[in-house]
Design a protein around this motif. Structure first.
Motif, PDB file in Angstrom:
ATOM      1  N   LEU A  12       0.786  -1.091  -0.071  1.00 35.85           N
ATOM      2  CA  LEU A  12       0.042  -0.079   0.210  1.00 35.85           C
ATOM      3  C   LEU A  12       0.708   1.447  -0.045  1.00 35.85           C
ATOM      4  O   LEU A  12       0.390   1.924  -0.277  1.00 35.85           O
ATOM      5  N   THR A  13       1.534   1.219   0.491  1.00 38.00           N
ATOM      6  CA  THR A  13       3.178   2.295   0.717  1.00 38.00           C
ATOM      7  C   THR A  13       3.921   2.249  -0.802  1.00 38.00           C
ATOM      8  O   THR A  13       3.541   4.141  -1.049  1.00 38.00           O
ATOM      9  N   ARG A  14       3.989   1.487  -0.641  1.00 41.82           N
ATOM     10  CA  ARG A  14       3.653   1.108  -2.389  1.00 41.82           C
ATOM     11  C   ARG A  14       3.376   2.336  -3.806  1.00 41.82           C
ATOM     12  O   ARG A  14       3.790   3.073  -3.671  1.00 41.82           O
ATOM     13  N   ARG A  15       2.463   1.993  -3.573  1.00 39.19           N
ATOM     14  CA  ARG A  15       1.628   2.261  -4.114  1.00 39.19           C
ATOM     15  C   ARG A  15       1.022   4.070  -4.203  1.00 39.19           C
ATOM     16  O   ARG A  15       0.598   4.346  -4.852  1.00 39.19           O
ATOM     17  N   MET A  16       0.850   4.317  -3.088  1.00 35.66           N
ATOM     18  CA  MET A  16       0.898   5.560  -2.393  1.00 35.66           C
ATOM     19  C   MET A  16       1.325   6.429  -2.860  1.00 35.66           C
ATOM     20  O   MET A  16       1.189   7.959  -3.004  1.00 35.66           O
ATOM     21  N   ALA A  19       1.034   7.525  -6.033  1.00 33.14           N
ATOM     22  CA  ALA A  19       0.144   8.437  -6.072  1.00 33.14           C
ATOM     23  C   ALA A  19       0.911   9.429  -6.127  1.00 33.14           C
ATOM     24  O   ALA A  19       0.625  11.144  -6.982  1.00 33.14           O
ATOM     25  N   ILE A  20       1.054   9.924  -5.383  1.00 31.21           N
ATOM     26  CA  ILE A  20       2.196  11.282  -4.769  1.00 31.21           C
ATOM     27  C   ILE A  20       3.563  11.593  -5.638  1.00 31.21           C
ATOM     28  O   ILE A  20       3.468  12.719  -6.339  1.00 31.21           O
ATOM     29  N   GLU A  21       3.495  10.403  -6.529  1.00 35.46           N
ATOM     30  CA  GLU A  21       4.873  11.376  -6.985  1.00 35.46           C
ATOM     31  C   GLU A  21       3.622  11.761  -8.528  1.00 35.46           C
ATOM     32  O   GLU A  21       4.523  12.803  -9.267  1.00 35.46           O
ATOM     33  N   VAL A 134      -6.789   3.388  -2.936  1.00 33.88           N
ATOM     34  CA  VAL A 134      -5.108   2.381  -3.028  1.00 33.88           C
ATOM     35  C   VAL A 134      -5.643   1.927  -1.341  1.00 33.88           C
ATOM     36  O   VAL A 134      -5.607   0.085  -0.888  1.00 33.88           O
ATOM     37  N   ARG A 135      -6.415   2.679  -0.063  1.00 32.03           N
ATOM     38  CA  ARG A 135      -7.206   2.467   1.477  1.00 32.03           C
ATOM     39  C   ARG A 135      -7.953   1.471   0.734  1.00 32.03           C
ATOM     40  O   ARG A 135      -8.409   0.651   1.695  1.00 32.03           O
ATOM     41  N   ARG A 136      -8.897   1.689  -0.029  1.00 31.50           N
ATOM     42  CA  ARG A 136     -10.234   0.702  -0.128  1.00 31.50           C
ATOM     43  C   ARG A 136      -9.202  -0.576  -0.701  1.00 31.50           C
ATOM     44  O   ARG A 136     -10.318  -1.501  -0.011  1.00 31.50           O
ATOM     45  N   ASP A 137      -8.402  -0.171  -1.539  1.00 33.93           N
ATOM     46  CA  ASP A 137      -8.235  -1.765  -1.917  1.00 33.93           C
ATOM     47  C   ASP A 137      -7.563  -2.752  -0.188  1.00 33.93           C
ATOM     48  O   ASP A 137      -7.651  -3.540  -0.830  1.00 33.93           O
ATOM     49  N   GLY A 138      -6.672  -1.843  -0.027  1.00 32.74           N
ATOM     50  CA  GLY A 138      -6.144  -3.131   1.242  1.00 32.74           C
ATOM     51  C   GLY A 138      -7.684  -3.013   1.910  1.00 32.74           C
ATOM     52  O   GLY A 138      -7.187  -3.466   3.123  1.00 32.74           O
ATOM     53  N   ALA A 162      -4.584   0.366  10.970  1.00 30.87           N
ATOM     54  CA  ALA A 162      -3.475   0.798  10.614  1.00 30.87           C
ATOM     55  C   ALA A 162      -3.332   1.562   9.046  1.00 30.87           C
ATOM     56  O   ALA A 162      -2.488   2.063   8.717  1.00 30.87           O
ATOM     57  N   ILE A 163      -4.054   0.427   7.785  1.00 31.76           N
ATOM     58  CA  ILE A 163      -4.046   1.546   7.139  1.00 31.76           C
ATOM     59  C   ILE A 163      -5.432   2.598   6.794  1.00 31.76           C
ATOM     60  O   ILE A 163      -4.442   3.709   6.288  1.00 31.76           O
ATOM     61  N   GLN A 164      -5.681   2.762   7.906  1.00 27.72           N
ATOM     62  CA  GLN A 164      -6.298   4.236   7.878  1.00 27.72           C
ATOM     63  C   GLN A 164      -4.974   5.110   8.316  1.00 27.72           C
ATOM     64  O   GLN A 164      -5.017   5.801   8.068  1.00 27.72           O
ATOM     65  N   LYS A 165      -4.024   4.892   9.281  1.00 32.20           N
ATOM     66  CA  LYS A 165      -3.240   5.751   9.965  1.00 32.20           C
ATOM     67  C   LYS A 165      -2.040   6.125   8.812  1.00 32.20           C
ATOM     68  O   LYS A 165      -1.914   6.875   8.117  1.00 32.20           O
ATOM     69  N   LEU A 166      -2.463   5.329   7.771  1.00 31.91           N
ATOM     70  CA  LEU A 166      -1.314   4.994   5.941  1.00 31.91           C
ATOM     71  C   LEU A 166      -1.650   5.862   5.468  1.00 31.91           C
ATOM     72  O   LEU A 166      -1.137   6.918   4.915  1.00 31.91           O
ATOM     73  N   THR A 167      -3.312   6.239   5.401  1.00 29.56           N
ATOM     74  CA  THR A 167      -3.793   7.049   4.461  1.00 29.56           C
ATOM     75  C   THR A 167      -3.738   8.351   4.998  1.00 29.56           C
ATOM     76  O   THR A 167      -3.637   9.278   4.641  1.00 29.56           O
TER      77      THR A 167
END
Length: 188
Positions: A12-16, A19-21, A134-138, A162-167
């Motif tokens: 998820l971090t890689r995919r997010m 999105a940032i890039e 990406v969060r939804r997929d996770g 954990a996923i929500q915190k990352l999001t």
């Protein structure tokens, strides 16, 4: 933290990060009144029988705050480079000096600054939408694992937190990037 959760968060971090890039790339194309080589990145030049990126026919430099120069490597495509920059829709008016194309960056009007800020806002919103996707997929992967009884309900709660915190971290990054770009655009 379990290895499976770690793997999921890494993915998820890689995919997010992607999105940032993408957001950074989109925003780099917005003109802020200061010269930046990224401004000419979308320009494509008709050369050698096809359309090629400007960076493949010359090198872009920033000799001063409101000036870009393109040192064209092949004298025969100088006119095509000048035409491509003029027709790019960026509102630039290049002039040729031998094999160098000079591109003065005009000052932005207040109306144009507001227009660019709105465009930056749209890009930022698209970035947030990508992060949320990406969060939804996770979350869906987590629910599927819980449904197959591969993880417990307690684990599911830990994973979703954990996923929500990352999001939330990535949404804040998008907001920060947008705020910086908006400040840059509005700066006179």
């Amino acid at each position: 933290m379990s290895a499976a959760l770690n793997d999921l968060l890494t993915d998820l971090t890689r995919r997010m990060d992607g999105a940032i890039e993408s957001l950074r790339r989109d925003l780099s194309g917005l003109r802020s009144g200061r010269a930046s080589p990224n401004l000419l990145e979308p320009v494509r030049v008709e050369a050698y029988g096809s359309e090629v990126p400007l960076s493949q026919v010359g090198s872009i430099a920033v000799p001063e705050a409101r000036m870009l120069t393109v040192s064209v490597w092949d004298r025969t495509v100088v006119g095509a480079v000048e035409r491509a920059i003029r027709d790019s829709g960026l509102g630039l008016n290049p002039s040729t000096d031998g094999q160098t194309v000079r591109v003065p960056i005009p000052a932005l009007t207040e109306e144009r600054r507001n227009e660019l800020a709105r465009a930056a806002s749209r890009y930022a919103e698209n970035g947030k939408i990508s992060v949320r996707g990406v969060r939804r997929d996770g979350m869906e992967q987590t629910k599927a694992l819980e449904k197959k009884s591969e993880i417990s309900q307690d684990d599911m709660k830990t994973w979703t937190d954990a996923i929500q915190k990352l999001t939330d971290q990535y949404i804040k990054k998008v907001d920060d990037i947008f705020a910086d770009k908006e400040r840059e655009i509005k700066q006179v």
